[in-house]
Scaffold this motif. Structure first.
Motif, short mmCIF file in Angstrom:
data_model
loop_
_atom_site.label_atom_id
_atom_site.label_comp_id
_atom_site.label_asym_id
_atom_site.label_seq_id
_atom_site.Cartn_x
_atom_site.Cartn_y
_atom_site.Cartn_z
N CYS A 98 0.83 -1.21 0.00
CA CYS A 98 0.00 0.00 0.00
C CYS A 98 0.87 1.25 0.00
N GLN A 101 2.27 2.56 -3.23
CA GLN A 101 1.37 3.36 -4.05
C GLN A 101 1.13 4.74 -3.45
N LEU A 102 1.07 4.82 -2.12
CA LEU A 102 0.74 6.08 -1.46
C LEU A 102 1.91 7.07 -1.46
N VAL A 105 2.71 9.65 -4.24
CA VAL A 105 1.68 10.69 -4.38
C VAL A 105 1.75 11.69 -3.23
N TYR A 122 -7.39 10.83 -5.10
CA TYR A 122 -6.53 9.64 -5.16
C TYR A 122 -7.37 8.39 -5.37
N ARG A 123 -8.48 8.28 -4.63
CA ARG A 123 -9.39 7.13 -4.78
C ARG A 123 -9.89 6.99 -6.21
N ARG A 126 -7.18 5.85 -8.89
CA ARG A 126 -6.65 4.48 -8.83
C ARG A 126 -7.46 3.57 -9.75
N SER A 127 -6.74 2.76 -10.53
CA SER A 127 -7.41 1.84 -11.45
C SER A 127 -7.88 0.57 -10.76
N ARG A 131 -8.12 -2.17 -4.11
CA ARG A 131 -6.82 -1.82 -3.56
C ARG A 131 -6.83 -0.39 -3.03
N ALA A 132 -7.54 0.49 -3.72
CA ALA A 132 -7.63 1.88 -3.27
C ALA A 132 -8.26 1.95 -1.88
N GLU A 135 -5.62 0.97 0.64
CA GLU A 135 -4.60 2.00 0.77
C GLU A 135 -5.10 3.20 1.57
N ASN A 164 -14.83 2.96 -2.23
CA ASN A 164 -15.37 2.31 -3.42
C ASN A 164 -16.21 1.10 -3.02
#
Length: 253
Positions: A98, A101-102, A105, A122-123, A126-127, A131-132, A135, A164
């Motif tokens: 995590c 990725q964070l 940014v 950011y949410r 994310r693709s 996972r978002a 994170e 999400n």
């Protein structure tokens, strides 16, 4: 006050002391150049972490924390150093994924200027929606720790940010799938499948079960994820095989 001869990058009244240790490494400590109540010069230790030292300096000077000491990078560093090692190895690996990725940014962002809309952006960017969520959950814990450490002045910016939607897994291994795997499995896997089916415990907990865990007619289980203790009472039915023994779970004392 005379001009500094070293540590030009440091704020006023902040000093850096360097010592070469026996190992050859250079130790650096930071101090506040202040005065005692009777007017005598007094150096107060600010520690060896530059960012933390600048935050302590700001408290003593009643000044704003220098921008370079309020970046998320320093909070992430402290979290990895002080909090992550206390977690289980599997959780550490998950958290590090995590953070990979964070950090690109948020590392360079001043912690007190990050807003809920930044987290939402950011949410949405994310693709991987699931996972978002993981994170952002970790980021929220980092912000909570930052409040305890005094890095963050206001509220946790992750608070109230919508997650999400997730689709729960609905696969169920019916008897046809179970039997097919069981027939092709090695004896060790068959034992694990039997124990998993009969006790309802997580795979990791099943793999740690030993004969010595059976005491006074009960299987003792310390769950790895929750750290809860269970006594699974063994109640064999004489008409059934050993693999089909009945079990009853009760809380441990």
């Amino acid at each position: 006050m005379r001009p500094k001869t070293t540590g030009f990058q440091l704020p006023p009244r902040m000093l850096a002391r360097r010592r070469r240790l026996a190992s050859g490494k250079v130790w650096v400590g930071y101090y506040y150049n202040g005065y005692s109540n009777d007017g005598k010069r007094q150096e107060l230790s600010l520690g060896t972490d530059l960012a933390a030292a600048k935050r302590k300096w700001a408290e003593l000077e009643c000044a704003e924390v220098p921008v370079d000491a309020s970046m998320m990078k320093h909070t992430f560093d402290q979290y990895v150093r002080d909090i992550l090692p206390k977690k289980k190895p599997s959780t550490q690996r998950e958290n590090m994924l995590c953070l990979s990725q964070l950090r690109p940014v948020f590392d360079a962002a001043p912690i007190n200027e990050i807003r809920p809309q930044d987290i939402a952006q950011y949410r949405d960017a994310r693709s991987a929606p699931v996972r978002a969520n993981r994170e952002i959950a970790l980021l929220s814990h980092v912000f909570n720790m930052a409040r305890e450490w005094g890095h963050l002045k206001g509220e946790n910016p992750c608070r109230g940010v919508r997650k999400n939607k997730e689709q729960p897994r609905d696969f169920y291994a019916d008897s046809e799938v179970w039997d097919a795997v069981y027939e092709a499995a090695a004896p060790e896997l068959k034992d694990a499948m039997d124990l998993n089916y009969l006790t309802g415990q997580r795979p990791g907990d099943v793999l740690r079960m030993k004969d010595s865990d059976i005491r006074e007619g009960a299987l003792l289980v310390r769950q790895g994820k929750t750290n809860k203790f269970l006594r699974i009472l063994l109640r064999p039915n004489g008409s059934e095989s050993r693999a089909c023994q009945n079990f009853r779970v009760s809380p441990g004392s």
